[in-house]
Design a protein around this motif. Structure first.
Motif, PDB file in Angstrom:
ATOM      1  N   ALA A 189     109.181  34.050  36.737  1.00 48.56           N
ATOM      2  CA  ALA A 189     109.407  33.405  38.037  1.00 48.56           C
ATOM      3  C   ALA A 189     109.140  31.903  37.934  1.00 48.56           C
ATOM      4  O   ALA A 189     109.927  31.077  38.423  1.00 48.56           O
ATOM      5  N   LYS A 229     116.669  32.590  38.984  1.00 50.91           N
ATOM      6  CA  LYS A 229     115.524  32.858  39.850  1.00 50.91           C
ATOM      7  C   LYS A 229     115.392  34.347  40.157  1.00 50.91           C
ATOM      8  O   LYS A 229     114.293  34.916  40.090  1.00 50.91           O
ATOM      9  N   GLY A 233     114.099  36.261  37.228  1.00 48.24           N
ATOM     10  CA  GLY A 233     112.656  36.122  37.085  1.00 48.24           C
ATOM     11  C   GLY A 233     111.904  37.121  37.945  1.00 48.24           C
ATOM     12  O   GLY A 233     110.921  37.729  37.500  1.00 48.24           O
ATOM     13  N   TRP A 234     112.377  37.327  39.180  1.00 49.98           N
ATOM     14  CA  TRP A 234     111.725  38.289  40.065  1.00 49.98           C
ATOM     15  C   TRP A 234     111.962  39.730  39.618  1.00 49.98           C
ATOM     16  O   TRP A 234     111.078  40.582  39.751  1.00 49.98           O
TER      17      TRP A 234
END
Length: 409
Positions: free
Chosen positions: A150, A247, A250-251
């Motif tokens: 993240a 993004k 990353g989560w």
């Protein structure tokens, strides 16, 4: 040992163990951006990940004898200094080849932390508590896949992927301060230990001959290599196949890590009622079954985005049970040569992992099938190695409470 002292040791040892995973996980969301800047593709950037694994594996063999001869602190501080310099170099890389080489150098520095932390668990805590301590270290290490991708995603989208390596260098500086002010020099240096090639090789061979060592090292290495495959293949699967941005990736990576970290903590609770051997006997076949289901579903095209996430989550959950117990069982027979044993364990685990991660990059297929195939095969091999070796060596294991073996040099 007081509770405050116990917690501080776990935190520092955990951050040492987490340095390598942070070095891997934080730059994963930046693969597309790195590929664009260095004029290559995502598969090419993945080779810098494989080179990091290779550097880790080679460095393990270097630091084991050094940790046994000079104690834990001096080689550890040397490795961390090496890591800081290489991290700054990675931030300044202008070609893929330069990044690949610098990642090998960075890995050589970070593996000092990995080997030292494992050896110091064996030094500082009773052998019967080692599996619990390794599970607690997994809790600290769990910050890596939950936080690092993240952070890496936002850093890449903001100031740029180069700053990921600047942050890693700063982390190493903080960890070095923790080593200096918190960790004792837990092992008395052995000045009689020779660093000449022949006695070093003899020491490694003596360790390798112990049935409990090679059984759980190979079992744990093949089981754990499924994680290496996932780390190497997940950027392509999620960002290229399923089309998520850096993004979101990353989560996703952070969410999936909950399976690995959560199950390692459940393992701590299970150890109150069951032995490490009993847990491994259940987690290994479960991991193999999940791998087979993942491969079958991917080949048939019935999983989709969420099905893929569920399969990977279950696979990592099984691995979270297997890994700390395999590590504890691997090192349990050793006391005097824990540094050498932990370095050989790490080298074999990382060497196999490097080969596995490279194999994922070799598939020219825009689907989840290559990743699923590699994860499935590694899990099945791990279970077969365990079954065959435990049957052949029945009665030769000490568990985690038996007498220690001194593997002479």
């Amino acid at each position: 040992m007081g509770r405050k002292r116990y917690i501080s040791l776990i935190l520092v040892l955990g951050t040492l163990t987490a340095l390598g995973p942070f070095s891997i996980d934080m730059y994963l969301p930046g693969f597309p951006a790195i590929a664009k800047d260095l004029d290559t593709d995502v598969a090419g950037v993945a080779l810098s990940l494989s080179s990091f694994f290779i550097g880790l594996a080679a460095g393990q063999l270097l630091y084991g004898p050094l940790l046994d001869k000079f104690g834990r602190r001096k080689p550890l501080l040397f490795g961390l200094s090496f890591y800081i310099i290489a991290s700054i170099g990675c931030a300044m890389a202008t070609s893929l080849n330069a990044l690949i080489i610098l990642r090998i150098i960075q890995a050589l520095g970070s593996c000092a932390a990995a080997v030292a932390s494992m050896a110091m668990v064996r030094d500082l805590f009773p052998v019967k508590d080692n599996a619990k301590v390794f599970a607690l270290l997994m809790l600290v290490v769990g910050a890596s896949p939950m936080v690092a991708p993240a952070i890496g995603g936002y850093v890449t989208a903001g100031p740029g992927w180069q700053w990921v390596f600047v942050i890693l260098a700063c982390m190493a500086v903080v960890i070095m301060l923790g080593v200096v002010f918190v960790l004792p020099n837990s092992y008395k240096p052995d000045p009689n230990l020779s660093l000449k090639p022949k006695p070093i090789i003899t020491g490694f061979m003596n360790v390798l001959k112990v049935p409990q060592f090679y059984t759980y090292t190979l079992t744990g290495a093949f089981a754990f290599s499924g994680l290496f495959a996932y780390v190497a293949g997940s950027p392509l699967v999620f960002m290229e196949v399923f089309g998520v941005n850096d993004k979101v990736y990353g989560w996703i990576f952070a969410g999936l890590s909950v399976g690995f970290i959560g199950s390692s903590q459940v393992n701590t609770l299970l150890l109150r009622r069951f032995t490490s051997e009993q847990i491994v006997k259940v987690s290994l076949p479960a991991q193999a079954i999940v791998g087979i289901l993942f491969l079958t579903g991917s080949v048939l095209g019935v999983l989709g985005f969420w099905g893929t996430i569920v399969m990977i989550f279950l696979f990592l959950s099984c691995l979270g049970m297997t890994n700390p117990n395999a590590a504890a069982l691997t090192l349990a027979p050793f006391s005097k040569n824990a540094g050498t044993a932990s370095s050989l364990f790490g080298a074999l685990q990382l060497g196999i992992g490097a080969l596995i991660s490279t194999s994922v990059s070799l598939f020219d297929s825009l689907s989840a099938v290559p990743l699923a195939a590699v994860m499935c095969i590694t899990a099945v091999i791990a279970y077969l190695v365990f079954l065959i070796s435990t049957r052949i060596n029945r009665g030769k294991f000490t568990g985690v409470t038996g007498d220690s073996v001194v593997a002479g040099h």
